[in-house]
Design a protein around this motif. Structure first.
Motif, PDB file in Angstrom:
ATOM      1  N   THR A   1       0.848  -1.197   0.000  1.00  0.00           N
ATOM      2  CA  THR A   1       0.000   0.000   0.000  1.00  0.00           C
ATOM      3  C   THR A   1       0.881   1.244   0.000  1.00  0.00           C
ATOM      4  OG1 THR A   1      -1.734  -1.184   1.199  1.00  0.00           O
ATOM      5  CG2 THR A   1      -1.826   1.224   1.261  1.00  0.00           C
TER       6      THR A   1
ATOM      7  N   THR B   1       0.354   5.743  -0.256  1.00  0.00           N
ATOM      8  CA  THR B   1      -0.491   6.922  -0.417  1.00  0.00           C
ATOM      9  C   THR B   1       0.174   7.849  -1.425  1.00  0.00           C
ATOM     10  OG1 THR B   1      -1.341   6.734   1.829  1.00  0.00           O
ATOM     11  CG2 THR B   1      -1.542   8.885   0.768  1.00  0.00           C
TER      12      THR B   1
ATOM     13  N   LEU C   1      -8.518   9.772  -0.161  1.00  0.00           N
ATOM     14  CA  LEU C   1      -8.297  10.332   1.174  1.00  0.00           C
ATOM     15  C   LEU C   1      -8.542  11.831   1.176  1.00  0.00           C
ATOM     16  CD1 LEU C   1      -5.007   8.428   2.104  1.00  0.00           C
ATOM     17  CD2 LEU C   1      -7.361   7.839   2.711  1.00  0.00           C
TER      18      LEU C   1
ATOM     19  N   GLU D   1      -5.061   6.429  -1.335  1.00  0.00           N
ATOM     20  CA  GLU D   1      -4.347   5.263  -0.838  1.00  0.00           C
ATOM     21  C   GLU D   1      -4.542   4.153  -1.869  1.00  0.00           C
ATOM     22  OE1 GLU D   1      -4.343   3.575   3.446  1.00  0.00           O
ATOM     23  OE2 GLU D   1      -5.844   2.424   2.311  1.00  0.00           O
TER      24      GLU D   1
ATOM     25  N   THR E   1      -3.680   0.206  -2.923  1.00  0.00           N
ATOM     26  CA  THR E   1      -3.209  -1.109  -2.501  1.00  0.00           C
ATOM     27  C   THR E   1      -3.142  -2.003  -3.734  1.00  0.00           C
ATOM     28  OG1 THR E   1      -4.153  -0.886  -0.295  1.00  0.00           O
ATOM     29  CG2 THR E   1      -3.653  -3.126  -1.038  1.00  0.00           C
TER      30      THR E   1
END
Length: 166
Positions: free
Chosen positions: A9, A11, A110, A116, A118
Protein backbone atom coordinates in the motif's frame (compact mmCIF):
# COMPACT_ATOMS: atom_id res chain seq x y z
CA UNK A 1 3.70 -20.14 3.13
CA UNK A 2 0.01 -20.27 4.08
CA UNK A 3 -0.90 -16.97 2.45
CA UNK A 4 -1.72 -17.09 -1.21
CA UNK A 5 -1.54 -13.38 -1.87
CA UNK A 6 0.79 -10.51 -1.24
CA UNK A 7 0.02 -6.80 -1.20
CA UNK A 8 1.56 -3.39 -0.70
CA UNK A 9 0.00 0.00 0.00
CA UNK A 10 1.15 3.53 -0.81
CA UNK A 11 -0.49 6.92 -0.42
CA UNK A 12 -0.10 9.14 -3.47
CA UNK A 13 -0.75 12.87 -3.76
CA UNK A 14 -3.04 12.46 -6.77
CA UNK A 15 -6.84 12.18 -7.02
CA UNK A 16 -8.23 8.63 -7.30
CA UNK A 17 -9.76 9.38 -10.71
CA UNK A 18 -6.31 10.21 -12.11
CA UNK A 19 -4.67 7.13 -10.56
CA UNK A 20 -7.46 4.97 -11.97
CA UNK A 21 -7.06 6.51 -15.44
CA UNK A 22 -3.36 5.59 -15.43
CA UNK A 23 -4.16 2.00 -14.40
CA UNK A 24 -6.89 1.69 -17.04
CA UNK A 25 -4.36 2.62 -19.76
CA UNK A 26 -2.43 -0.52 -20.80
CA UNK A 27 0.28 1.64 -22.41
CA UNK A 28 1.42 2.71 -18.91
CA UNK A 29 1.81 -0.83 -17.54
CA UNK A 30 5.38 -1.32 -18.77
CA UNK A 31 6.46 1.79 -16.86
CA UNK A 32 4.48 0.83 -13.75
CA UNK A 33 5.88 -2.73 -13.65
CA UNK A 34 8.49 -3.13 -10.93
CA UNK A 35 10.20 -6.20 -12.43
CA UNK A 36 10.99 -5.04 -15.95
CA UNK A 37 9.15 -8.06 -17.40
CA UNK A 38 6.33 -6.03 -19.03
CA UNK A 39 7.65 -4.63 -22.31
CA UNK A 40 4.73 -2.91 -24.02
CA UNK A 41 1.00 -3.08 -24.60
CA UNK A 42 0.00 -5.15 -27.61
CA UNK A 43 -3.59 -3.91 -27.10
CA UNK A 44 -3.56 -0.18 -26.45
CA UNK A 45 -7.27 0.54 -25.85
CA UNK A 46 -8.24 1.75 -22.38
CA UNK A 47 -9.78 -0.81 -20.03
CA UNK A 48 -13.50 -0.07 -19.97
CA UNK A 49 -15.39 -3.26 -19.09
CA UNK A 50 -15.26 -6.51 -17.16
CA UNK A 51 -14.36 -9.36 -19.50
CA UNK A 52 -12.22 -7.16 -21.76
CA UNK A 53 -9.02 -8.84 -22.96
CA UNK A 54 -5.78 -6.91 -23.28
CA UNK A 55 -2.41 -8.33 -24.27
CA UNK A 56 1.03 -7.35 -23.08
CA UNK A 57 4.40 -8.16 -24.63
CA UNK A 58 6.70 -9.58 -21.98
CA UNK A 59 10.30 -10.63 -21.44
CA UNK A 60 11.71 -12.91 -18.77
CA UNK A 61 15.18 -14.50 -18.97
CA UNK A 62 13.86 -17.77 -17.48
CA UNK A 63 10.98 -18.08 -19.94
CA UNK A 64 11.63 -20.78 -22.58
CA UNK A 65 11.43 -18.18 -25.37
CA UNK A 66 12.57 -15.10 -23.43
CA UNK A 67 9.98 -12.95 -25.17
CA UNK A 68 6.34 -13.94 -24.87
CA UNK A 69 2.88 -12.42 -24.66
CA UNK A 70 0.25 -12.59 -21.94
CA UNK A 71 -3.49 -12.15 -22.35
CA UNK A 72 -5.19 -10.43 -19.44
CA UNK A 73 -8.91 -10.48 -18.75
CA UNK A 74 -10.41 -7.63 -16.75
CA UNK A 75 -12.10 -9.12 -13.66
CA UNK A 76 -12.82 -5.97 -11.63
CA UNK A 77 -13.63 -2.52 -13.01
CA UNK A 78 -15.15 -0.10 -10.49
CA UNK A 79 -13.95 3.41 -11.40
CA UNK A 80 -12.25 5.02 -9.53
CA UNK A 81 -12.09 2.45 -6.70
CA UNK A 82 -10.83 -0.88 -8.09
CA UNK A 83 -9.37 -2.50 -11.17
CA UNK A 84 -7.98 -5.99 -11.59
CA UNK A 85 -7.16 -8.63 -14.17
CA UNK A 86 -6.52 -12.34 -14.51
CA UNK A 87 -3.35 -13.24 -16.46
CA UNK A 88 -3.04 -16.03 -18.99
CA UNK A 89 -1.88 -16.88 -22.48
CA UNK A 90 -3.38 -17.41 -25.88
CA UNK A 91 -2.80 -20.94 -27.16
CA UNK A 92 -1.91 -21.75 -30.79
CA UNK A 93 -5.58 -22.47 -31.54
CA UNK A 94 -6.62 -19.00 -30.27
CA UNK A 95 -8.08 -20.37 -27.01
CA UNK A 96 -7.27 -18.28 -23.92
CA UNK A 97 -6.00 -20.17 -20.90
CA UNK A 98 -5.66 -18.41 -17.55
CA UNK A 99 -3.26 -19.50 -14.82
CA UNK A 100 -5.32 -18.40 -11.83
CA UNK A 101 -3.34 -15.37 -10.63
CA UNK A 102 -4.89 -11.93 -10.38
CA UNK A 103 -3.45 -8.43 -10.17
CA UNK A 104 -5.74 -6.00 -8.35
CA UNK A 105 -5.48 -2.33 -7.41
CA UNK A 106 -7.81 -0.90 -4.75
CA UNK A 107 -8.01 2.89 -4.48
CA UNK A 108 -9.32 4.77 -1.46
CA UNK A 109 -9.71 8.54 -1.87
CA UNK A 110 -8.30 10.33 1.17
CA UNK A 111 -9.60 13.69 0.05
CA UNK A 112 -9.75 15.56 -3.25
CA UNK A 113 -6.05 15.20 -4.05
CA UNK A 114 -4.76 12.12 -2.22
CA UNK A 115 -5.34 8.40 -2.72
CA UNK A 116 -4.35 5.26 -0.84
CA UNK A 117 -3.48 2.57 -3.39
CA UNK A 118 -3.21 -1.11 -2.50
CA UNK A 119 -1.76 -3.52 -5.06
CA UNK A 120 -2.53 -7.20 -4.47
CA UNK A 121 -1.15 -10.21 -6.31
CA UNK A 122 -3.37 -13.23 -5.56
CA UNK A 123 -2.47 -16.76 -6.67
CA UNK A 124 -5.05 -18.64 -4.59
CA UNK A 125 -6.84 -19.98 -7.70
CA UNK A 126 -3.69 -21.39 -9.35
CA UNK A 127 -4.19 -25.13 -9.99
CA UNK A 128 -1.72 -27.64 -8.59
CA UNK A 129 -0.28 -28.64 -11.98
CA UNK A 130 0.92 -25.05 -12.52
CA UNK A 131 2.31 -24.85 -8.98
CA UNK A 132 4.50 -27.84 -9.82
CA UNK A 133 6.56 -25.80 -12.28
CA UNK A 134 6.05 -22.18 -11.18
CA UNK A 135 6.92 -20.76 -7.77
CA UNK A 136 4.47 -18.28 -6.24
CA UNK A 137 4.93 -15.45 -5.98
CA UNK A 138 7.41 -15.41 -8.87
CA UNK A 139 9.08 -12.22 -7.64
CA UNK A 140 10.32 -10.65 -4.43
CA UNK A 141 8.12 -8.49 -2.19
CA UNK A 142 9.88 -5.33 -3.40
CA UNK A 143 8.17 -5.74 -6.80
CA UNK A 144 4.81 -4.52 -5.51
CA UNK A 145 6.35 -1.56 -3.70
CA UNK A 146 8.39 -0.63 -6.79
CA UNK A 147 5.27 -0.82 -8.93
CA UNK A 148 3.34 1.48 -6.60
CA UNK A 149 6.18 4.04 -6.61
CA UNK A 150 6.26 3.93 -10.43
CA UNK A 151 2.48 4.37 -10.51
CA UNK A 152 2.77 7.38 -8.20
CA UNK A 153 5.42 8.97 -10.44
CA UNK A 154 3.33 8.51 -13.60
CA UNK A 155 0.08 9.66 -12.00
CA UNK A 156 1.79 12.72 -10.50
CA UNK A 157 3.45 13.66 -13.79
CA UNK A 158 0.27 13.24 -15.83
CA UNK A 159 -1.76 15.08 -13.19
CA UNK A 160 0.65 18.05 -13.36
CA UNK A 161 0.55 18.00 -17.15
CA UNK A 162 -3.24 18.35 -17.03
CA UNK A 163 -3.34 21.37 -14.71
CA UNK A 164 -3.22 24.82 -16.31
CA UNK A 165 -0.51 26.13 -13.97
CA UNK A 166 1.48 22.86 -13.78
Amino acid sequence: MDRENVSATLTVAVPATRVFAVLADPTTHSVIDGTGWVQQAADRSPLTEVGQIFRMDMYHPNHPHGEYQVANQVQVLDPPRAIGWLTGQEKDDGHLEFGGWIWRYDLVPLGPSETEVTLTYDWSAVPQFIREYLQFPPFGPEHLTNSLHHLAEIATATSRARTPDG
